[in-house]
Design a protein around this motif. Structure first.
Motif, PDB file in Angstrom:
ATOM      1  N   MET A 246       0.809  -1.214   0.000  1.00 41.46           N
ATOM      2  CA  MET A 246       0.000   0.000   0.000  1.00 41.46           C
ATOM      3  C   MET A 246       0.845   1.268   0.000  1.00 41.46           C
ATOM      4  O   MET A 246       0.400   2.325  -0.470  1.00 41.46           O
TER       5      MET A 246
ATOM      6  N   HIS B  90      -1.744  -5.934   0.386  1.00 40.14           N
ATOM      7  CA  HIS B  90      -2.883  -5.020   0.239  1.00 40.14           C
ATOM      8  C   HIS B  90      -4.186  -5.820   0.213  1.00 40.14           C
ATOM      9  O   HIS B  90      -4.261  -6.884  -0.417  1.00 40.14           O
TER      10      HIS B  90
ATOM     11  N   HIS C 174      -2.414  -6.546   5.680  1.00 39.04           N
ATOM     12  CA  HIS C 174      -2.385  -5.138   6.093  1.00 39.04           C
ATOM     13  C   HIS C 174      -3.651  -4.712   6.842  1.00 39.04           C
ATOM     14  O   HIS C 174      -3.594  -3.900   7.756  1.00 39.04           O
ATOM     15  N   TRP C 175      -4.789  -5.241   6.440  1.00 39.72           N
ATOM     16  CA  TRP C 175      -6.072  -4.926   7.072  1.00 39.72           C
ATOM     17  C   TRP C 175      -6.954  -6.161   7.045  1.00 39.72           C
ATOM     18  O   TRP C 175      -6.755  -7.041   6.203  1.00 39.72           O
TER      19      TRP C 175
ATOM     20  N   ASN D 135      -3.988  -4.524  12.242  1.00 44.37           N
ATOM     21  CA  ASN D 135      -5.308  -3.915  12.422  1.00 44.37           C
ATOM     22  C   ASN D 135      -6.413  -4.938  12.690  1.00 44.37           C
ATOM     23  O   ASN D 135      -7.564  -4.739  12.297  1.00 44.37           O
TER      24      ASN D 135
ATOM     25  N   VAL E  96      -6.693   6.247  13.211  1.00 47.18           N
ATOM     26  CA  VAL E  96      -7.125   5.446  12.069  1.00 47.18           C
ATOM     27  C   VAL E  96      -8.518   4.874  12.323  1.00 47.18           C
ATOM     28  O   VAL E  96      -8.718   4.019  13.191  1.00 47.18           O
TER      29      VAL E  96
ATOM     30  N   GLU F 121     -12.704   4.424  10.175  1.00 48.09           N
ATOM     31  CA  GLU F 121     -13.366   4.215   8.886  1.00 48.09           C
ATOM     32  C   GLU F 121     -13.350   5.459   8.023  1.00 48.09           C
ATOM     33  O   GLU F 121     -13.406   5.372   6.787  1.00 48.09           O
TER      34      GLU F 121
ATOM     35  N   LEU G  67     -10.893   7.309   7.558  1.00 49.74           N
ATOM     36  CA  LEU G  67      -9.575   7.400   6.932  1.00 49.74           C
ATOM     37  C   LEU G  67      -9.273   6.207   6.036  1.00 49.74           C
ATOM     38  O   LEU G  67      -8.696   6.350   4.957  1.00 49.74           O
ATOM     39  N   VAL G  68      -9.676   5.016   6.493  1.00 47.25           N
ATOM     40  CA  VAL G  68      -9.361   3.779   5.768  1.00 47.25           C
ATOM     41  C   VAL G  68     -10.627   2.923   5.656  1.00 47.25           C
ATOM     42  O   VAL G  68     -11.218   2.571   6.678  1.00 47.25           O
TER      43      VAL G  68
ATOM     44  N   TRP H  89     -11.057  -0.125   5.108  1.00 48.54           N
ATOM     45  CA  TRP H  89     -10.954  -1.484   5.662  1.00 48.54           C
ATOM     46  C   TRP H  89     -10.969  -1.500   7.191  1.00 48.54           C
ATOM     47  O   TRP H  89     -10.925  -2.569   7.792  1.00 48.54           O
ATOM     48  N   ALA H  90     -10.963  -0.330   7.808  1.00 49.66           N
ATOM     49  CA  ALA H  90     -10.906  -0.288   9.263  1.00 49.66           C
ATOM     50  C   ALA H  90     -12.114  -1.029   9.854  1.00 49.66           C
ATOM     51  O   ALA H  90     -13.262  -0.748   9.482  1.00 49.66           O
TER      52      ALA H  90
END
Length: 272
Positions: A43, A71, A102-103, A133, A260, A262, A264-265, A267-268
């Protein structure tokens, strides 16, 4: 001691969001300071530059620990192994020391990607595997899904966020935590307590924060481009915070400052 702690000496130099000359120069300084553990990810789009920098540094392979992360877009049967092989090509390595997811996947069905990660390990693409994460429940589920030990769960961890639930899950599952956003992207420096405590040890506020993380049993991942900061981030092994100072810092976790989420990312997950 957990293999991740052994290989990283509990301190890893992170490469996000560095690229180009800035990345090469920072890694050179980090190596001169003493770092031998380096963290990148698909990523971050800097694996090739990280590999070029490592090649320039010229370390023997067994001297360094390299972590990269797959990713979530590559969490499919068709893409996972080829993407990991492409990461190795970019890094100019036959294997990575640690390969992470990564997530969690959107929808949070973690089994398919964990099994693909285990396949990458079985193929010799990674000496060790882990996640990033993951929630506490995901950690508990993961150890039931695959047999290969997970050497870490890399998560946001700093003294402005209470992660006691994850720490308890780490103790329960045997999956140690490692930190990112270790100084909360500078937010910790707005709180005078860390500087006050640091003065009693002859250390900076940032070093106090990093030492607190280590004493929580969590390895640290830090990044800077400035030699003074890179040196200070590494120089955190020669003092121990007292139990009273640890307790004072523990109280700051109720600030619940999370970077961090949702927003921002995508997949959070829903954090514990």
């Amino acid at each position: 001691m957990n293999i991740y702690f052994q290989k990283t000496n509990q301190r890893t130099f992170g490469t996000f969001p560095l690229t180009g000359d800035e990345l090469r120069d920072a890694m050179k300084i980090a190596a001169e300071v003493g770092y031998r553990s380096f963290d990148t990810a698909q990523m971050y789009e800097n694996e090739k530059e990280t590999g070029d920098a490592l090649a320039e540094l010229g370390f023997d392979r067994d001297e360094i620990c390299v972590t990269t992360k797959v990713h979530p877009d590559n969490f499919t049967e068709e893409a996972f192994i080829p993407s990991a092989e492409e990461s190795l090509k970019k890094l100019q390595l036959d294997y990575v020391d640690v390969l992470l997811l990564h997530w969690p996947p959107i929808g949070e069905d973690i089994a398919p990607s964990l099994k693909l990660l285990e396949q990458a390990h079985a193929k010799g693409l990674a000496k060790n595997i882990g996640v990033s994460n993951y929630t506490a429940q995901m950690m508990r589920d993961a150890v039931k899904i695959i047999d290969t030990p997970l050497v870490t769960n890399q998560v946001e961890f700093h003294p402005l966020l209470n992660q006691d639930t994850l720490l308890a899950a780490a103790a329960e599952t045997g999956i140690p935590l490692s930190s990112y956003c270790s100084v909360a992207r500078g937010e910790v420096f707005k709180h005078s307590i860390f500087d006050e405590i640091g003065k009693t040890y002859g250390k900076t506020a940032g070093q106090v924060v990093l030492r607190w993380i280590l004493q929580k049993g969590v390895s640290i991942n830090t990044m800077s481009t400035k030699r003074a900061n890179i040196d200070a981030n590494f120089d955190v092994m020669d003092f121990t915070l007292s139990s009273s100072d640890m307790a004072r810092i523990d109280a700051k976790t109720h600030t619940e400052y999370r970077i961090v989420g949702e927003d921002l990312v995508p997949w959070a997950p829903k954090w514990d």
